[in-house]
Motif scaffolding. Structure first.
Motif, PDB file in Angstrom:
ATOM      1  N   ALA A   1       0.833  -1.205   0.000  1.00  0.00           N
ATOM      2  CA  ALA A   1       0.000   0.000   0.000  1.00  0.00           C
ATOM      3  C   ALA A   1       0.871   1.259   0.000  1.00  0.00           C
ATOM      4  CB  ALA A   1      -0.927  -0.011   1.213  1.00  0.00           C
ATOM      5  N   LEU A   2       1.967   1.235   0.756  1.00  0.00           N
ATOM      6  CA  LEU A   2       2.889   2.377   0.776  1.00  0.00           C
ATOM      7  C   LEU A   2       3.596   2.527  -0.568  1.00  0.00           C
ATOM      8  CD1 LEU A   2       4.452   1.984   4.329  1.00  0.00           C
ATOM      9  CD2 LEU A   2       3.103   3.927   3.523  1.00  0.00           C
ATOM     10  N   ALA A   3       3.844   1.396  -1.238  1.00  0.00           N
ATOM     11  CA  ALA A   3       4.481   1.464  -2.558  1.00  0.00           C
ATOM     12  C   ALA A   3       3.566   2.135  -3.570  1.00  0.00           C
ATOM     13  CB  ALA A   3       4.847   0.057  -3.025  1.00  0.00           C
TER      14      ALA A   3
ATOM     15  N   MET B   1       1.405 -10.915  -1.600  1.00  0.00           N
ATOM     16  CA  MET B   1       1.014 -10.056  -0.490  1.00  0.00           C
ATOM     17  C   MET B   1       1.321  -8.584  -0.765  1.00  0.00           C
ATOM     18  SD  MET B   1      -0.537 -11.517   1.941  1.00  0.00           S
ATOM     19  CE  MET B   1      -0.922 -13.144   2.573  1.00  0.00           C
ATOM     20  N   VAL B   2       2.517  -8.309  -1.287  1.00  0.00           N
ATOM     21  CA  VAL B   2       2.862  -6.927  -1.616  1.00  0.00           C
ATOM     22  C   VAL B   2       1.943  -6.422  -2.735  1.00  0.00           C
ATOM     23  CG1 VAL B   2       4.646  -5.394  -2.539  1.00  0.00           C
ATOM     24  CG2 VAL B   2       5.256  -7.145  -0.858  1.00  0.00           C
ATOM     25  N   GLY B   3       1.702  -7.273  -3.720  1.00  0.00           N
ATOM     26  CA  GLY B   3       0.810  -6.900  -4.812  1.00  0.00           C
ATOM     27  C   GLY B   3      -0.607  -6.643  -4.345  1.00  0.00           C
ATOM     28  N   LEU B   4      -1.066  -7.426  -3.370  1.00  0.00           N
ATOM     29  CA  LEU B   4      -2.407  -7.224  -2.822  1.00  0.00           C
ATOM     30  C   LEU B   4      -2.522  -5.853  -2.175  1.00  0.00           C
ATOM     31  CD1 LEU B   4      -5.103  -8.722  -2.381  1.00  0.00           C
ATOM     32  CD2 LEU B   4      -4.190  -9.556  -0.209  1.00  0.00           C
ATOM     33  N   GLY B   5      -1.495  -5.481  -1.414  1.00  0.00           N
ATOM     34  CA  GLY B   5      -1.503  -4.160  -0.784  1.00  0.00           C
ATOM     35  C   GLY B   5      -1.435  -3.049  -1.818  1.00  0.00           C
ATOM     36  N   TRP B   6      -0.616  -3.252  -2.855  1.00  0.00           N
ATOM     37  CA  TRP B   6      -0.480  -2.229  -3.894  1.00  0.00           C
ATOM     38  C   TRP B   6      -1.793  -2.033  -4.644  1.00  0.00           C
ATOM     39  CZ3 TRP B   6      -0.845  -1.701  -9.191  1.00  0.00           C
ATOM     40  CH2 TRP B   6      -0.225  -0.578  -9.738  1.00  0.00           C
ATOM     41  N   LEU B   7      -2.439  -3.129  -5.025  1.00  0.00           N
ATOM     42  CA  LEU B   7      -3.699  -3.040  -5.758  1.00  0.00           C
ATOM     43  C   LEU B   7      -4.799  -2.409  -4.903  1.00  0.00           C
ATOM     44  CD1 LEU B   7      -3.751  -6.493  -7.601  1.00  0.00           C
ATOM     45  CD2 LEU B   7      -3.470  -4.221  -8.635  1.00  0.00           C
ATOM     46  N   THR B   8      -4.831  -2.784  -3.627  1.00  0.00           N
ATOM     47  CA  THR B   8      -5.834  -2.213  -2.731  1.00  0.00           C
ATOM     48  C   THR B   8      -5.608  -0.716  -2.559  1.00  0.00           C
ATOM     49  OG1 THR B   8      -5.934  -4.311  -1.523  1.00  0.00           O
ATOM     50  CG2 THR B   8      -6.931  -2.406  -0.466  1.00  0.00           C
TER      51      THR B   8
ATOM     52  N   GLU C   1      -4.048   1.311  -4.687  1.00  0.00           N
ATOM     53  CA  GLU C   1      -4.354   1.982  -5.952  1.00  0.00           C
ATOM     54  C   GLU C   1      -5.861   2.114  -6.162  1.00  0.00           C
ATOM     55  OE1 GLU C   1      -2.479   3.099  -8.965  1.00  0.00           O
ATOM     56  OE2 GLU C   1      -1.170   3.519  -7.263  1.00  0.00           O
ATOM     57  N   ALA C   2      -6.604   1.080  -5.775  1.00  0.00           N
ATOM     58  CA  ALA C   2      -8.039   1.059  -6.036  1.00  0.00           C
ATOM     59  C   ALA C   2      -8.819   1.971  -5.099  1.00  0.00           C
ATOM     60  CB  ALA C   2      -8.568  -0.373  -5.925  1.00  0.00           C
ATOM     61  N   THR C   3      -8.346   2.100  -3.856  1.00  0.00           N
ATOM     62  CA  THR C   3      -9.124   2.854  -2.870  1.00  0.00           C
ATOM     63  C   THR C   3      -8.612   4.272  -2.657  1.00  0.00           C
ATOM     64  OG1 THR C   3      -7.784   2.068  -1.005  1.00  0.00           O
ATOM     65  CG2 THR C   3      -9.665   0.706  -1.667  1.00  0.00           C
ATOM     66  N   GLY C   4      -7.298   4.465  -2.734  1.00  0.00           N
ATOM     67  CA  GLY C   4      -6.733   5.782  -2.445  1.00  0.00           C
ATOM     68  C   GLY C   4      -6.815   6.154  -0.976  1.00  0.00           C
ATOM     69  N   LEU C   5      -7.107   5.179  -0.122  1.00  0.00           N
ATOM     70  CA  LEU C   5      -7.221   5.424   1.319  1.00  0.00           C
ATOM     71  C   LEU C   5      -5.847   5.395   1.975  1.00  0.00           C
ATOM     72  CD1 LEU C   5     -10.342   3.172   2.006  1.00  0.00           C
ATOM     73  CD2 LEU C   5     -10.284   5.670   1.960  1.00  0.00           C
ATOM     74  N   PRO C   6      -5.720   5.827   3.239  1.00  0.00           N
ATOM     75  CA  PRO C   6      -4.438   5.731   3.945  1.00  0.00           C
ATOM     76  C   PRO C   6      -3.901   4.308   3.896  1.00  0.00           C
ATOM     77  CG  PRO C   6      -5.975   7.050   5.216  1.00  0.00           C
ATOM     78  CD  PRO C   6      -6.753   6.488   4.062  1.00  0.00           C
ATOM     79  N   TRP C   7      -2.571   4.177   3.935  1.00  0.00           N
ATOM     80  CA  TRP C   7      -1.956   2.871   3.725  1.00  0.00           C
ATOM     81  C   TRP C   7      -2.414   1.821   4.720  1.00  0.00           C
ATOM     82  CZ3 TRP C   7       1.029  -0.100   6.937  1.00  0.00           C
ATOM     83  CH2 TRP C   7       1.480   0.508   8.111  1.00  0.00           C
ATOM     84  N   TRP C   8      -2.636   2.244   5.977  1.00  0.00           N
ATOM     85  CA  TRP C   8      -3.006   1.261   6.976  1.00  0.00           C
ATOM     86  C   TRP C   8      -4.425   0.748   6.751  1.00  0.00           C
ATOM     87  CZ3 TRP C   8      -7.066   2.627  10.165  1.00  0.00           C
ATOM     88  CH2 TRP C   8      -7.370   3.997  10.224  1.00  0.00           C
ATOM     89  N   VAL C   9      -5.302   1.583   6.203  1.00  0.00           N
ATOM     90  CA  VAL C   9      -6.657   1.134   5.865  1.00  0.00           C
ATOM     91  C   VAL C   9      -6.588   0.138   4.709  1.00  0.00           C
ATOM     92  CG1 VAL C   9      -8.955   1.832   5.084  1.00  0.00           C
ATOM     93  CG2 VAL C   9      -7.664   3.303   6.653  1.00  0.00           C
ATOM     94  N   SER C  10      -5.775   0.479   3.705  1.00  0.00           N
ATOM     95  CA  SER C  10      -5.598  -0.430   2.566  1.00  0.00           C
ATOM     96  C   SER C  10      -4.986  -1.749   3.022  1.00  0.00           C
ATOM     97  CB  SER C  10      -4.693   0.223   1.514  1.00  0.00           C
ATOM     98  OG  SER C  10      -5.281   1.393   0.993  1.00  0.00           O
ATOM     99  N   ALA C  11      -4.061  -1.680   3.997  1.00  0.00           N
ATOM    100  CA  ALA C  11      -3.435  -2.903   4.503  1.00  0.00           C
ATOM    101  C   ALA C  11      -4.456  -3.796   5.197  1.00  0.00           C
ATOM    102  CB  ALA C  11      -2.298  -2.541   5.457  1.00  0.00           C
ATOM    103  N   VAL C  12      -5.332  -3.194   5.994  1.00  0.00           N
ATOM    104  CA  VAL C  12      -6.371  -3.970   6.682  1.00  0.00           C
ATOM    105  C   VAL C  12      -7.327  -4.597   5.663  1.00  0.00           C
ATOM    106  CG1 VAL C  12      -8.357  -3.827   8.231  1.00  0.00           C
ATOM    107  CG2 VAL C  12      -6.240  -2.651   8.819  1.00  0.00           C
TER     108      VAL C  12
END
Length: 204
Positions: free
Chosen positions: A42-44, A152-159, A161-172
Motif C-alpha cells: 500500500a505504501l508502494a 502479499m505486496v501486490g495485494l496491498g499495492w492493488l488495494t 491503488e483502487a481505494t486511495g485510502l491511507p496505507w493502513w486502511v488499505s493494509a487492513v
C-alpha cells in the motif's frame, strides 16, 4: 505521532522490521507480519517505499523463517525451545497446528499451504520431521516464499491503488481479502484430502 506516521517515517528500518516479523511468523503465527507486508504494498502505491525492496524484504524474511523452523524439526532441536516457558508455548502451538493440518508433508504443501492460516508453520515443521532433503526443501520453500511475497505486496499495492485510502486502511482491507482467499484454498485442500481418503487403494 500516530502509528501510521511512525511507520511511514521508519525509512529503511521498515524493510528490516518487515523481514524480521515475517521470519518470526514461521514459529509464531500470531505475529502481525502480514500487516507490514501488505502495508508495504500500500505504501508502494503512494511512492513512500519501493516495490522491489518490499518484495525482497518479505521474501528473505519468509525464506529465513521457513529454513529455521525446518532445521529445528529436522535436526530435533525442539528441546532447545523447551528450556523456556515461552519456548514451550511456541512448541505446543506448532504441535497443535501439526495435529490439525496432518503430519504428512508434500512438496506442493511447501508452496501452497503458506497461503492458509497456520499452514506455513505446519508444513515447514512436517517437512523437517519427514526429513525432506535440504536441496529439495530450499527450492520449493524459496519459490513458495517468493510467490507469497509478490502476492502479499501486490495485494496491498492493488488495494491502495483502487481505494486511495491511507496505507493502513488499505493494509487492513488487503488482509481481509487475503484471509478470504486463504479460506478458499483451505477449503480446496480439505476437499482434496477427503476425496483421497474416500478412495480405495485400487482407485488411486
Amino acid at each position: 505521532m500516530s502509528p501510521a506516521e511512525l511507520f511511514e517515517h521508519l525509512g529503511g528500518w521498515f524493510y528490516l522490521i518487515t523481514a524480521g516479523l515475517v521470519a518470526l511468523d514461521a514459529p509464531v503465527p500470531p505475529t502481525p507480519s502480514e500487516l507490514f507486508v501488505i502495508g508495504s504494498g500500500a505504501l508502494a502505491s503512494t511512492g513512500d517505499v519501493g516495490v522491489v525492496p518490499a518484495i525482497l524484504a518479505a521474501w528473505l524474511g519468509c525464506w529465513a523463517g521457513d529454513i529455521g523452523l525446518y532445521a529445528l524439526f529436522r535436526h530435533r532441536l525442539t528441546h532447545v525451545l523447551d528450556r523456556w516457558g515461552w519456548g514451550r508455548r511456541v512448541h505446543r502451538g506448532i504441535r497443535s497446528l501439526l495435529a490439525k493440518a496432518g503430519p504428512a508433508p508434500s512438496l506442493a504443501g511447501l508452496f501452497v499451504l503458506r497461503f492458509v492460516s497456520g499452514g506455513r508453520t505446519a508444513s515447514m515443521a512436517a517437512a523437517g520431521i519427514a526429513g525432506i532433503r535440504w536441496r529439495v526443501f530450499l527450492w520449493f520453500s524459496g519459490l513458495g516464499a517468493f510467490t507469497w511475497s509478490c502476492y502479499m505486496v501486490g495485494l496491498g499495492w492493488l488495494t491502495g491503488e483502487a481505494t486511495g485510502l491511507p496505507w493502513w486502511v488499505s493494509a487492513v482491507m488487503g488482509m481481509v481479502l487475503g484471509t478470504l482467499a486463504g479460506l478458499v484454498i483451505a477449503g480446496i485442500v480439505a476437499w482434496r484430502r477427503r476425496a483421497e481418503a474416500g478412495r480405495g487403494p485400487g482407485e488411486r
